[in-house]
Design a protein around this motif. Sequence first.
Motif, PDB file in Angstrom:
ATOM      1  N   GLN A  36       1.105  -0.845   0.402  1.00 43.76           N
ATOM      2  CA  GLN A  36       0.216   0.105  -0.064  1.00 43.76           C
ATOM      3  C   GLN A  36       1.333   1.381  -0.058  1.00 43.76           C
ATOM      4  O   GLN A  36       1.711   0.943   0.410  1.00 43.76           O
ATOM      5  N   ALA A  37       0.024   2.320  -0.221  1.00 41.09           N
ATOM      6  CA  ALA A  37       1.217   3.869  -0.742  1.00 41.09           C
ATOM      7  C   ALA A  37       1.668   3.953   0.833  1.00 41.09           C
ATOM      8  O   ALA A  37       0.632   3.831   1.808  1.00 41.09           O
ATOM      9  N   GLY A  38       2.494   4.383   1.721  1.00 37.30           N
ATOM     10  CA  GLY A  38       3.147   4.914   2.297  1.00 37.30           C
ATOM     11  C   GLY A  38       4.250   3.265   3.075  1.00 37.30           C
ATOM     12  O   GLY A  38       4.520   3.789   4.267  1.00 37.30           O
ATOM     13  N   GLY A  39       4.060   2.347   2.178  1.00 41.36           N
ATOM     14  CA  GLY A  39       4.686   1.128   2.665  1.00 41.36           C
ATOM     15  C   GLY A  39       5.327   1.075   2.330  1.00 41.36           C
ATOM     16  O   GLY A  39       6.482   1.934   1.920  1.00 41.36           O
ATOM     17  N   SER A  40       6.516  -0.355   2.901  1.00 42.89           N
ATOM     18  CA  SER A  40       8.464  -0.124   2.152  1.00 42.89           C
ATOM     19  C   SER A  40       8.144  -1.718   1.370  1.00 42.89           C
ATOM     20  O   SER A  40       7.397  -2.305   2.431  1.00 42.89           O
ATOM     21  N   LEU A  41       9.264  -1.705   1.352  1.00 41.17           N
ATOM     22  CA  LEU A  41       9.503  -3.145   0.842  1.00 41.17           C
ATOM     23  C   LEU A  41      10.962  -2.821  -0.109  1.00 41.17           C
ATOM     24  O   LEU A  41      12.032  -1.764   0.000  1.00 41.17           O
ATOM     25  N   ARG A  42      11.532  -4.382   0.302  1.00 38.38           N
ATOM     26  CA  ARG A  42      13.017  -4.214   0.559  1.00 38.38           C
ATOM     27  C   ARG A  42      13.640  -5.340  -0.875  1.00 38.38           C
ATOM     28  O   ARG A  42      13.027  -6.478  -0.993  1.00 38.38           O
ATOM     29  N   LEU A  43      14.413  -4.793  -1.539  1.00 37.62           N
ATOM     30  CA  LEU A  43      14.289  -6.062  -3.201  1.00 37.62           C
ATOM     31  C   LEU A  43      15.986  -6.100  -3.080  1.00 37.62           C
ATOM     32  O   LEU A  43      16.813  -5.448  -2.104  1.00 37.62           O
ATOM     33  N   SER A  44      16.206  -7.159  -3.366  1.00 36.96           N
ATOM     34  CA  SER A  44      17.804  -7.907  -3.586  1.00 36.96           C
ATOM     35  C   SER A  44      18.321  -8.103  -4.822  1.00 36.96           C
ATOM     36  O   SER A  44      17.449  -8.848  -5.355  1.00 36.96           O
ATOM     37  N   CYS A  45      19.496  -8.118  -4.770  1.00 38.65           N
ATOM     38  CA  CYS A  45      20.165  -8.743  -5.857  1.00 38.65           C
ATOM     39  C   CYS A  45      21.200  -9.575  -6.104  1.00 38.65           C
ATOM     40  O   CYS A  45      22.287  -9.184  -4.457  1.00 38.65           O
ATOM     41  N   ALA A  46      21.503 -10.396  -6.418  1.00 41.04           N
ATOM     42  CA  ALA A  46      22.418 -11.304  -5.999  1.00 41.04           C
ATOM     43  C   ALA A  46      23.590 -12.063  -7.667  1.00 41.04           C
ATOM     44  O   ALA A  46      22.330 -12.272  -8.272  1.00 41.04           O
ATOM     45  N   ALA A  47      24.211 -11.455  -7.443  1.00 35.72           N
ATOM     46  CA  ALA A  47      25.134 -11.248  -8.189  1.00 35.72           C
ATOM     47  C   ALA A  47      27.075 -12.396  -8.701  1.00 35.72           C
ATOM     48  O   ALA A  47      26.674 -13.393  -7.436  1.00 35.72           O
ATOM     49  N   SER A  48      26.689 -12.973  -9.427  1.00 32.20           N
ATOM     50  CA  SER A  48      27.382 -13.934  -9.371  1.00 32.20           C
ATOM     51  C   SER A  48      28.010 -13.773 -10.915  1.00 32.20           C
ATOM     52  O   SER A  48      28.030 -13.415 -12.046  1.00 32.20           O
ATOM     53  N   GLY A  49      29.489 -14.816 -10.625  1.00 33.94           N
ATOM     54  CA  GLY A  49      29.996 -14.808 -12.438  1.00 33.94           C
ATOM     55  C   GLY A  49      31.867 -13.298 -11.915  1.00 33.94           C
ATOM     56  O   GLY A  49      31.722 -13.019 -10.465  1.00 33.94           O
ATOM     57  N   ARG A  50      32.313 -13.811 -12.983  1.00 35.99           N
ATOM     58  CA  ARG A  50      33.868 -12.906 -13.003  1.00 35.99           C
ATOM     59  C   ARG A  50      33.559 -12.035 -12.423  1.00 35.99           C
ATOM     60  O   ARG A  50      32.793 -10.677 -12.969  1.00 35.99           O
ATOM     61  N   ALA A  51      34.391 -11.226 -11.130  1.00 38.53           N
ATOM     62  CA  ALA A  51      34.910 -10.121 -11.088  1.00 38.53           C
ATOM     63  C   ALA A  51      33.225  -8.993 -10.567  1.00 38.53           C
ATOM     64  O   ALA A  51      33.550  -8.131 -10.662  1.00 38.53           O
ATOM     65  N   SER A  52      32.610  -9.614 -10.446  1.00 34.71           N
ATOM     66  CA  SER A  52      31.222  -9.501 -10.146  1.00 34.71           C
ATOM     67  C   SER A  52      31.497  -8.138  -9.035  1.00 34.71           C
ATOM     68  O   SER A  52      29.790  -7.383  -9.184  1.00 34.71           O
ATOM     69  N   SER A  53      32.511  -8.967  -8.034  1.00 32.81           N
ATOM     70  CA  SER A  53      32.540  -7.813  -6.754  1.00 32.81           C
ATOM     71  C   SER A  53      33.453  -6.442  -6.849  1.00 32.81           C
ATOM     72  O   SER A  53      32.832  -5.344  -6.479  1.00 32.81           O
ATOM     73  N   SER A  54      33.649  -6.083  -8.456  1.00 32.62           N
ATOM     74  CA  SER A  54      33.855  -5.185  -8.387  1.00 32.62           C
ATOM     75  C   SER A  54      33.520  -3.393  -9.486  1.00 32.62           C
ATOM     76  O   SER A  54      33.826  -3.293 -10.035  1.00 32.62           O
ATOM     77  N   TYR A  55      32.167  -4.740  -9.895  1.00 32.87           N
ATOM     78  CA  TYR A  55      31.284  -3.615 -10.746  1.00 32.87           C
ATOM     79  C   TYR A  55      30.301  -3.076 -10.014  1.00 32.87           C
ATOM     80  O   TYR A  55      29.849  -2.816  -8.535  1.00 32.87           O
ATOM     81  N   THR A  56      29.997  -1.362 -10.849  1.00 31.11           N
ATOM     82  CA  THR A  56      29.138  -0.631 -10.001  1.00 31.11           C
ATOM     83  C   THR A  56      27.531  -1.776 -10.178  1.00 31.11           C
ATOM     84  O   THR A  56      27.337  -1.691 -11.750  1.00 31.11           O
ATOM     85  N   MET A  57      27.322  -1.647  -8.968  1.00 32.82           N
ATOM     86  CA  MET A  57      25.603  -2.203  -9.587  1.00 32.82           C
ATOM     87  C   MET A  57      24.170  -1.077  -9.010  1.00 32.82           C
ATOM     88  O   MET A  57      24.868  -0.149  -8.482  1.00 32.82           O
TER      89      MET A  57
END
Length: 121
Positions: free
Chosen positions: A13-34
Amino acid sequence: QVQLVESGGGLVQAGGSLRLSCAASGRASSSYTMAWFRQAPGKEREFVCAMSWTGRTGYAGSVKGRFTISRDNSKNTVDLQMNSLAPEDTAVYYCGAVSGWATTPSEYDYWGQGTQVTVSS
């Protein structure tokens, strides 16, 4: 190659909250801009927010103060905390990854499948 998988969308509902998550895998993913983008029906994909691997952040004006991006480089995850949601936030939300810094969709190399966020009035 970098693989991205989003989760956490839903109906709120309007005024509420949600949390999205994104899991990355693969080569050098930790050095990328997300980043998070969103696309509403009949509209172009638009930038929501981004975080580089060094912690640099950027937000669209429409979400600044309401949305917060965070990432855990050790787990290769990036989250989007969305507060004070409004009906105009309704869209499919996509996680993207790019080497370097970028805020336009065309510059991003990798995308998740998207997760629907619907905000009812």
